[in-house]
Write a protein that holds these residues in place. Structure first.
Motif, mmCIF file in Angstrom:
data_model
loop_
_atom_site.group_PDB
_atom_site.id
_atom_site.type_symbol
_atom_site.label_atom_id
_atom_site.label_comp_id
_atom_site.label_asym_id
_atom_site.label_seq_id
_atom_site.Cartn_x
_atom_site.Cartn_y
_atom_site.Cartn_z
ATOM 1 N N VAL A 180 0.864 -1.184 0.000
ATOM 2 C CA VAL A 180 0.000 0.000 0.000
ATOM 3 C C VAL A 180 0.896 1.227 0.000
ATOM 4 O O VAL A 180 1.722 1.403 0.901
ATOM 5 N N THR B 145 -5.938 -3.900 8.580
ATOM 6 C CA THR B 145 -5.223 -5.173 8.720
ATOM 7 C C THR B 145 -5.601 -5.862 10.019
ATOM 8 O O THR B 145 -5.875 -7.068 10.047
ATOM 9 N N PHE C 24 2.113 -6.449 9.800
ATOM 10 C CA PHE C 24 1.940 -5.095 9.270
ATOM 11 C C PHE C 24 3.253 -4.353 9.440
ATOM 12 O O PHE C 24 3.760 -4.208 10.553
ATOM 13 N N ALA D 232 -4.554 1.714 7.089
ATOM 14 C CA ALA D 232 -4.090 0.397 6.672
ATOM 15 C C ALA D 232 -3.852 -0.514 7.874
ATOM 16 O O ALA D 232 -4.179 -1.710 7.841
ATOM 17 N N GLU D 233 -3.297 0.054 8.951
ATOM 18 C CA GLU D 233 -3.052 -0.760 10.145
ATOM 19 C C GLU D 233 -4.370 -1.205 10.775
ATOM 20 O O GLU D 233 -4.514 -2.368 11.194
ATOM 21 N N LEU E 239 -9.535 -0.337 2.039
ATOM 22 C CA LEU E 239 -8.454 -1.279 2.307
ATOM 23 C C LEU E 239 -8.959 -2.555 2.957
ATOM 24 O O LEU E 239 -8.412 -3.637 2.720
ATOM 25 N N SER F 142 5.351 -0.774 8.296
ATOM 26 C CA SER F 142 5.128 0.548 7.722
ATOM 27 C C SER F 142 6.364 1.412 7.834
ATOM 28 O O SER F 142 7.263 1.156 8.640
ATOM 29 N N VAL G 19 1.544 -7.077 5.114
ATOM 30 C CA VAL G 19 1.074 -5.823 4.534
ATOM 31 C C VAL G 19 2.182 -4.791 4.722
ATOM 32 O O VAL G 19 2.602 -4.525 5.859
ATOM 33 N N CYS H 150 3.230 -0.838 4.031
ATOM 34 C CA CYS H 150 2.575 0.433 3.755
ATOM 35 C C CYS H 150 3.549 1.584 3.955
ATOM 36 O O CYS H 150 4.285 1.621 4.946
#
Length: 319
Positions: A114, A207, A216, A203-204, A179, A218, A191, A193
């Protein structure tokens, strides 16, 4: 050539990539190979003014002759991007440190990437690498509008070779991405991001609610809020190589105190997100307050002097 020491690299090309986004190609003036890197890596760039800024490498890791970075002109930023857009030209020489990587691809059964805006820079090499591995991956790329989204031509070529892997979401046309729905369609084991804080938070959350077993990972552009040093008691820092002892009061950072003592520590963001001021802990109980490092980094002694503190009365650093 290694990335341990500063490199003076030639700007061999400057190219517009989207509205307010340019890319720079960086090469060794003598044509030597540059240090190897993996997707997710970034370099520290010292600008003509002396400012230090971090930019993700977004070229091809297999191309050891040149690095590519991309820079968004942030009008309300701290001046680094504006300086690059206004002042840096082809044939200039810039001091570069790195590459360093705190955003490395892990092994997973499948991947959802993402990206938001200039956050495409570390994500693009990840997509290429996953395609090369023939992995199960998908990319969601968000932006204000298509004209503001960099590397669309390269992404189009990648999508031609690997159809239905890339979803472009210009907000002025499609609104914000769903998302959670994307995660339900794609059983991602990891994931990744990168982008604005709002996108990372969305996004978190998506997820955690949709794929709670997925990892996750990022990379932030601004600090997540590391807590105030004023909430902590002061402590002592012992600088082992310099044989210097410093008191760090409640209202000062370790970085501030090291600078006052004349100890050379590079810094840039001073928000715990770039890693430029990273030092090594030799002894003591650090209180990590950054938004960059992970448990593996902490176990290896990594410590960001701009935001992190100490739970122990004395913290020994390798400086």
């Amino acid at each position: 050539m290694t990335g341990a020491d500063p490199m003076r690299l030639l700007v061999s090309g400057v190219r517009p990539e989207a509205e307010r986004v340019i890319s720079l190609l960086l090469e060794d003036p003598h044509g030597d190979d540059l240090p190897a890197w993996e997707p997710g890596a970034h370099v520290d760039v010292t600008l003509p003014s002396g400012r230090i800024r971090q930019y993700s490498l977004c070229g091809e890791p297999s191309d050891r002759r040149r690095y590519r970075i991309a820079v968004l002109d942030v009008s309300d930023g701290r001046g680094g991007s504006r300086e690059i857009h206004d002042s840096v030209r082809t044939r200039d020489v810039l001091e570069i440190r790195g590459p360093r990587n705190h955003f490395r691809l892990m092994e997973a059964t499948s991947y959802l990437l993402v990206a938001g805006g200039i956050g495409i820079t570390p994500i693009l090499p990840m997509a290429r690498e996953l395609a090369r591995r023939q992995a199960d991956w998908r990319l969601v790329y968000c932006g204000r509008g298509l004209t503001s989204m960099a590397f669309l031509e390269e992404l189009g070529e990648l999508d031609t070779r690997h159809p239905s892997r890339i979803m472009l979401v210009p907000e002025d046309r499609d609104g914000r991405p769903d998302l959670a729905a994307e995660l339900r369609r794609h059983d991602a084991g990891a994931v990744y991001c990168c982008g604005p804080v709002g996108l990372l938070a969305a996004a978190e959350t998506a997820t955690a609610s949709t794929r709670p077993d997925a990892a996750f990972v990022s990379e932030r552009f601004t600090g997540a809020g590391s807590g105030s040093a004023a909430d902590d008691p002061g402590f002592e820092v012992y600088c082992a190589r310099s044989d210097v002892r410093l008191h760090v009061p409640a209202d000062r950072s370790v970085l501030d105190c090291l600078r006052e003592a004349g100890l050379p520590v590079l810094s840039s963001c001073e928000q715990g997100i770039c890693g430029t001021c990273e030092l090594s802990v030799l002894n003591g109980d650090p209180d990590h307050r950054d938004s960059l490092l992970n448990d593996e980094d902490y176990a290896g002694g990594a410590f960001l002097a701009c935001v992190s503190r100490s739970r122990s009365a004395v913290l020994t650093l390798d400086i």
